[in-house]
Enzyme design. Sequence first.
Site, PDB file in Angstrom:
ATOM      1  N   CYS A  45       0.855  -1.180   0.000  1.00 24.04           N
ATOM      2  CA  CYS A  45       0.000   0.000   0.000  1.00 24.04           C
ATOM      3  C   CYS A  45       0.892   1.231   0.000  1.00 24.04           C
ATOM      4  O   CYS A  45       1.975   1.233   0.570  1.00 24.04           O
ATOM      5  CB  CYS A  45      -0.925   0.126   1.203  1.00 24.04           C
ATOM      6  SG  CYS A  45      -2.082  -1.209   1.368  1.00 24.04           S
ATOM      7  N   ARG A  50       3.401  -0.091  -5.121  1.00 28.15           N
ATOM      8  CA  ARG A  50       3.223  -0.693  -3.794  1.00 28.15           C
ATOM      9  C   ARG A  50       1.873  -1.392  -3.641  1.00 28.15           C
ATOM     10  O   ARG A  50       1.634  -2.092  -2.661  1.00 28.15           O
ATOM     11  CB  ARG A  50       3.348   0.383  -2.719  1.00 28.15           C
ATOM     12  CG  ARG A  50       4.682   1.088  -2.707  1.00 28.15           C
ATOM     13  CD  ARG A  50       4.709   2.131  -1.632  1.00 28.15           C
ATOM     14  NE  ARG A  50       4.538   1.538  -0.326  1.00 28.15           N
ATOM     15  CZ  ARG A  50       5.498   1.031   0.417  1.00 28.15           C
ATOM     16  NH1 ARG A  50       6.734   1.048  -0.034  1.00 28.15           N
ATOM     17  NH2 ARG A  50       5.237   0.517   1.596  1.00 28.15           N
ATOM     18  N   TRP A  73      -3.123  -2.423  -1.533  1.00 35.41           N
ATOM     19  CA  TRP A  73      -2.858  -3.831  -1.805  1.00 35.41           C
ATOM     20  C   TRP A  73      -3.601  -4.568  -0.701  1.00 35.41           C
ATOM     21  O   TRP A  73      -3.217  -4.496   0.471  1.00 35.41           O
ATOM     22  CB  TRP A  73      -1.359  -4.106  -1.748  1.00 35.41           C
ATOM     23  CG  TRP A  73      -0.983  -5.498  -2.140  1.00 35.41           C
ATOM     24  CD1 TRP A  73      -0.748  -5.956  -3.404  1.00 35.41           C
ATOM     25  CD2 TRP A  73      -0.777  -6.607  -1.261  1.00 35.41           C
ATOM     26  NE1 TRP A  73      -0.423  -7.294  -3.364  1.00 35.41           N
ATOM     27  CE2 TRP A  73      -0.437  -7.715  -2.065  1.00 35.41           C
ATOM     28  CE3 TRP A  73      -0.863  -6.786   0.111  1.00 35.41           C
ATOM     29  CZ2 TRP A  73      -0.176  -8.966  -1.545  1.00 35.41           C
ATOM     30  CZ3 TRP A  73      -0.607  -8.035   0.642  1.00 35.41           C
ATOM     31  CH2 TRP A  73      -0.256  -9.117  -0.182  1.00 35.41           C
ATOM     32  N   ASN A  96      -1.019   1.876   5.957  1.00 35.52           N
ATOM     33  CA  ASN A  96      -0.266   0.772   5.345  1.00 35.52           C
ATOM     34  C   ASN A  96       0.217  -0.112   6.486  1.00 35.52           C
ATOM     35  O   ASN A  96       0.828   0.399   7.427  1.00 35.52           O
ATOM     36  CB  ASN A  96       0.911   1.364   4.559  1.00 35.52           C
ATOM     37  CG  ASN A  96       1.969   0.341   4.188  1.00 35.52           C
ATOM     38  OD1 ASN A  96       3.140   0.667   4.108  1.00 35.52           O
ATOM     39  ND2 ASN A  96       1.572  -0.877   3.957  1.00 35.52           N
ATOM     40  N   GLY A  97      -0.093  -1.403   6.424  1.00 30.07           N
ATOM     41  CA  GLY A  97       0.317  -2.300   7.503  1.00 30.07           C
ATOM     42  C   GLY A  97      -0.814  -3.235   7.839  1.00 30.07           C
ATOM     43  O   GLY A  97      -1.785  -3.358   7.082  1.00 30.07           O
ATOM     44  N   GLU A 110      16.095 -17.393 -10.710  1.00 24.95           N
ATOM     45  CA  GLU A 110      15.699 -15.999 -10.942  1.00 24.95           C
ATOM     46  C   GLU A 110      14.999 -15.846 -12.305  1.00 24.95           C
ATOM     47  O   GLU A 110      14.002 -15.132 -12.421  1.00 24.95           O
ATOM     48  CB  GLU A 110      16.946 -15.098 -10.848  1.00 24.95           C
ATOM     49  CG  GLU A 110      16.740 -13.625 -11.176  1.00 24.95           C
ATOM     50  CD  GLU A 110      15.703 -12.913 -10.296  1.00 24.95           C
ATOM     51  OE1 GLU A 110      15.233 -13.479  -9.302  1.00 24.95           O
ATOM     52  OE2 GLU A 110      15.341 -11.774 -10.654  1.00 24.95           O
ATOM     53  N   LYS A 138      11.224 -14.461 -12.706  1.00 27.08           N
ATOM     54  CA  LYS A 138      10.859 -13.305 -13.536  1.00 27.08           C
ATOM     55  C   LYS A 138       9.714 -13.671 -14.460  1.00 27.08           C
ATOM     56  O   LYS A 138       8.765 -12.922 -14.618  1.00 27.08           O
ATOM     57  CB  LYS A 138      12.050 -12.832 -14.396  1.00 27.08           C
ATOM     58  CG  LYS A 138      13.121 -12.026 -13.704  1.00 27.08           C
ATOM     59  CD  LYS A 138      12.726 -10.651 -13.262  1.00 27.08           C
ATOM     60  CE  LYS A 138      12.166 -10.625 -11.892  1.00 27.08           C
ATOM     61  NZ  LYS A 138      13.019 -10.593 -10.748  1.00 27.08           N
ATOM     62  N   GLU A 171       6.288 -14.249 -12.513  1.00 28.93           N
ATOM     63  CA  GLU A 171       5.634 -13.108 -11.864  1.00 28.93           C
ATOM     64  C   GLU A 171       5.058 -12.102 -12.862  1.00 28.93           C
ATOM     65  O   GLU A 171       4.074 -11.450 -12.548  1.00 28.93           O
ATOM     66  CB  GLU A 171       6.546 -12.435 -10.844  1.00 28.93           C
ATOM     67  CG  GLU A 171       7.744 -11.742 -11.405  1.00 28.93           C
ATOM     68  CD  GLU A 171       8.638 -11.144 -10.313  1.00 28.93           C
ATOM     69  OE1 GLU A 171       8.140 -10.772  -9.254  1.00 28.93           O
ATOM     70  OE2 GLU A 171       9.852 -11.044 -10.565  1.00 28.93           O
ATOM     71  N   HIS A 210      16.214 -36.614 -10.919  1.00 26.25           N
ATOM     72  CA  HIS A 210      15.530 -36.975  -9.665  1.00 26.25           C
ATOM     73  C   HIS A 210      14.067 -36.559  -9.676  1.00 26.25           C
ATOM     74  O   HIS A 210      13.446 -36.445  -8.629  1.00 26.25           O
ATOM     75  CB  HIS A 210      16.275 -36.362  -8.480  1.00 26.25           C
ATOM     76  CG  HIS A 210      17.704 -36.791  -8.421  1.00 26.25           C
ATOM     77  ND1 HIS A 210      18.084 -38.038  -7.987  1.00 26.25           N
ATOM     78  CD2 HIS A 210      18.841 -36.172  -8.817  1.00 26.25           C
ATOM     79  CE1 HIS A 210      19.400 -38.165  -8.093  1.00 26.25           C
ATOM     80  NE2 HIS A 210      19.879 -37.044  -8.590  1.00 26.25           N
ATOM     81  N   LYS A 226       5.411  -4.025  -4.739  1.00 23.69           N
ATOM     82  CA  LYS A 226       6.861  -3.885  -4.766  1.00 23.69           C
ATOM     83  C   LYS A 226       7.503  -4.143  -3.411  1.00 23.69           C
ATOM     84  O   LYS A 226       8.539  -4.777  -3.311  1.00 23.69           O
ATOM     85  CB  LYS A 226       7.190  -2.467  -5.241  1.00 23.69           C
ATOM     86  CG  LYS A 226       8.660  -2.173  -5.350  1.00 23.69           C
ATOM     87  CD  LYS A 226       9.222  -2.790  -6.598  1.00 23.69           C
ATOM     88  CE  LYS A 226      10.713  -2.648  -6.714  1.00 23.69           C
ATOM     89  NZ  LYS A 226      11.275  -3.713  -7.558  1.00 23.69           N
TER      90      LYS A 226
HETATM   91  C1  F6R Z   1      10.784 -10.258  -7.537  1.00 22.46           C
HETATM   92  C2  F6R Z   1      10.806  -9.299  -6.462  1.00 22.46           C
HETATM   93  C3  F6R Z   1      10.643  -9.801  -5.078  1.00 22.46           C
HETATM   94  C4  F6R Z   1      11.591  -9.065  -4.129  1.00 22.46           C
HETATM   95  C5  F6R Z   1      11.301  -9.467  -2.689  1.00 22.46           C
HETATM   96  C6  F6R Z   1      12.263  -8.832  -1.709  1.00 22.46           C
HETATM   97  O1  F6R Z   1      11.004  -9.647  -8.767  1.00 22.46           O
HETATM   98  O2  F6R Z   1      10.937  -8.124  -6.659  1.00 22.46           O
HETATM   99  O3  F6R Z   1      10.829 -11.178  -5.009  1.00 22.46           O
HETATM  100  O4  F6R Z   1      12.905  -9.376  -4.481  1.00 22.46           O
HETATM  101  O5  F6R Z   1       9.994  -9.095  -2.361  1.00 22.46           O
HETATM  102  O6  F6R Z   1      12.188  -7.454  -1.736  1.00 22.46           O
HETATM  103  P1  F6R Z   1      13.329  -6.551  -1.146  1.00 22.46           P
HETATM  104  O7  F6R Z   1      14.552  -6.802  -1.945  1.00 22.46           O
HETATM  105  O8  F6R Z   1      12.833  -5.151  -1.255  1.00 22.46           O
HETATM  106  O9  F6R Z   1      13.516  -6.987   0.284  1.00 22.46           O
END
Ligand code: F6R
Length: 615
Positions: free
Chosen positions: A2, A27, A75, A101-102, A487, A491, A494, A510, A610
């Site tokens: 949020c 966010r 969010w 937010n929280g 990774e 990507k 998501e 396996h 984010k």
């Molecule tokens: C994936 C992504 C998330 C963040 C994770 C940690 O693309 O962005 O998996 O890497 O939420 O976030 P931070 O690095 O801000 O602690």
Amino acid sequence: MCGIVGYVGYRHVLPILLDGLRRLEYRGYDSAGVAWLQDGSLHRVRCEGKLDNLARLLNGLQDVPSSIGIGHTRWATHGEPSEANAHPHTDCTGSLVVVHNGIIENCYSLRRQLQREGHIFKSETDTEVLAHLIERYMDGDLVQAVRDALMEVEGSFALGVLWQQDPDILVAARRQSPLVLGSTEDEGFLASDIPALLPYTRDVVFLDDGEMAVLSRDRIEISRIDSGRTIIKGPQTISWDASMAEKAGYRHFMLKEIYEQPQAVLNTYRGRIVPDIGEVSLAEVEIGLSPQVIRGLKRIVLLACGTSWHAGLVARYWIERWVGLPVEVDLASEFRYRHLLVDKTVLTIPISQSGETADTLAGLRKAKELASPVISICNVVGSTITRESDGTIYTHAGPEIGVASTKAFTSQMAALYVLALYLGQIRGRLSRTDLRGKLSALVDVPEMLENGLESWHERAKELADTFYTCSDFLYIGRNINFPIALEGALKLKEISYIHAEGYAAGEMKHGPIALIDRDMPVVAIVPQDHVYEKMLSNVEEVRTRRGIVIALGIDGDRGLARVAQHVISVPQPRDPDVNPFLYTVPLQLLAYEIALAKGCDVDQPRNLAKSVTVE
Ligand code: F6R
């Protein structure tokens, strides 16, 4: 998650709130709303969906004569995305509004109590409890009422409160959710994150846990929520400017941020290494991590979530070899609930782009309780994780707005590479020649990325055309490139919602090999390193089972071209230790182009936000 914003000053408030929310939309983006005071009364507009919906509702209202208000982009945690659940929330009188937010953890018991006292709730949110709780304590003094209410609250909050009867102030407070304040001579701002403030001011103050603030046109007063004790804090000047948080002609933030990686990696190691001499200096960690402490270390724990965790997994390979210490890489959400064998001989390294991730922060606190020295890797200056660490190595990636992390990841790897060399240097494990070699290899990376970007992008477009309709992908890699497979898969899933799994290639037999068929592309990372032959065998095994292989390998690798139907060429570095940088970027572009071909919202994928500031 949020985003919250607030403004008090002399300008028209609505464009400022909307602009701030746009900069925080990463966010959360399932609903949004604003409230403002105009001619002595409170006005509120809210709606379900993205900010564009709110902007449409506010069309024509830009010039309303109001210069105080608050806004929110949501969010959902409690209550589905809907207009009724969108913030700001009001008390029963409708004269007080709250953005939050929280998570209020005791919201159900508080709600029941308040209902018994006659309060009428109009939403399913935990936030509405706050509005009614403040109303319960209201005796003409907004600040005191907020203070009293918050003493009853369990959980996390960053909040902004506006009350019709006190038309010149905003009240803000924080516990475990980020909140940053900004000011000019005659304006006050509050926001969940720095980008919302950048068009107006670069002088900011970060609220700490347990603090609240009163913002008026000419001053910000900060105090402890519990005792009311005044806190004096000078502003911190942020070096980012507003244009850094804009798209600069790119179609998406994610694409812009992918293209910014050569610079982000360079910015992260610049000033910290002298390749010609073979030396690393990290003045910023010396206070929290003296050479004496480094020499006495017995173990290293890397702690992070999501993509940042993948950066930690890569770093394990460097640290084990260069520092000679055992390394654990833990998901912060698991670490925080384990029986931890951590003490002052264990260095904890939380890795976080935002510096606000709830689990990483909780893990950091547990490690500190056990006397572990804590050095964080972080992108956001002044964020909570950095404030609670003994030292921080900042990644200088600039603001990352795209929800899928890209440049933060490569710059985290750059910071960890430098840190690993630094620890190896202090512990006497690396000769000058070793250091010179490793540092020169790192210095080559930005140019290699720069030279590769366009061709990888073109190749990604071609491959996306062919594969965007697939419903499953497998990513495989070995050794230091196994985390890059993880990774790459993250990507893709998501942003395109395609199911993708990353696997250590050696694990294929396996289990996952059973999945291989004509419909599931296997993305294989096959650089020419010490496990090259093993990777080639894995690729062969996929082919033998009629699988489709998209292989990433060095330019002109004929052996690879023979076994893989599709190849993405990557240059050969002088040292395979930097391969994770080179192999990451084409995978980001592949995910981006596939998501685009599917018509997905690349910068704001569904259900994600984010900055994960709740557990
Ligand atoms: C994936 C992504 C998330 C963040 C994770 C940690 O693309 O962005 O998996 O890497 O939420 O976030 P931070 O690095 O801000 O602690």
